[in-house]
Scaffold this motif. Structure first.
Motif, short mmCIF file in Angstrom:
data_model
loop_
_atom_site.label_atom_id
_atom_site.label_comp_id
_atom_site.label_asym_id
_atom_site.label_seq_id
_atom_site.Cartn_x
_atom_site.Cartn_y
_atom_site.Cartn_z
N ASN A 72 0.84 -1.19 0.00
CA ASN A 72 0.00 0.00 0.00
C ASN A 72 0.88 1.25 0.00
O ASN A 72 1.56 1.53 0.99
CB ASN A 72 -0.92 -0.02 1.23
N THR A 109 -1.21 -0.36 -4.29
CA THR A 109 -1.72 0.96 -4.66
C THR A 109 -0.52 1.86 -4.89
O THR A 109 0.53 1.70 -4.26
CB THR A 109 -2.61 1.58 -3.58
N ASN A 162 -4.84 7.84 -7.96
CA ASN A 162 -4.23 6.61 -7.45
C ASN A 162 -4.71 5.42 -8.26
O ASN A 162 -5.80 5.44 -8.83
CB ASN A 162 -4.59 6.38 -5.97
N LEU A 211 -5.06 1.05 -8.35
CA LEU A 211 -5.07 -0.24 -7.68
C LEU A 211 -4.57 -1.25 -8.71
O LEU A 211 -5.08 -1.31 -9.83
CB LEU A 211 -6.48 -0.62 -7.23
#
Length: 109
Positions: free
Chosen positions: A14, A43, A102, A104
């Motif tokens: 992350n 991420t 952002n 994923l």
């Protein structure tokens, strides 16, 4: 990582990828410890986030400047596909959140 080969179902990164000078080292290690069909879930900020994050850090001073200075790279989908291909991962998912700032990313071993 002091974990045995093929011992982990999922690795979460992350907001890590953008801080790595050489993401290949970390992702190779992730692949080593992942079981067959295991996943890396990540991420990372996109390239669109760079000017926004820098403005928030260096002009508005509302986020930590040092953390933004640590960013080595901002990834787009092409970069993510190349990493997966180079390392023998399958890109299972690539999507955006937070107004395309952002991404994923899910790789499968």
């Amino acid at each position: 990582m002091p974990l045995p080969d093929n011992s982990v179902d999922t690795v979460f990164l992350n907001a890590v990828l953008e801080h790595l000078t050489n993401p290949y080292i970390v992702l190779k290690e992730c692949k080593r410890i992942l079981k067959e069909n295991g996943r890396v879930v990540m991420t990372t900020p996109t390239r669109a986030a760079k000017p926004v994050l820098e403005f928030m850090a260096f002009k508005l001073h509302i986020i930590n400047e040092d953390e933004i200075l640590e960013h080595q790279h901002y990834y787009n989908k092409k970069d993510v596909i190349k990493l997966a291909s180079d390392l023998g991962f399958k890109l299972e998912k690539y999507s955006f959140f937070e107004l395309f700032m952002n991404s994923l990313i899910v790789y499968r071993k």
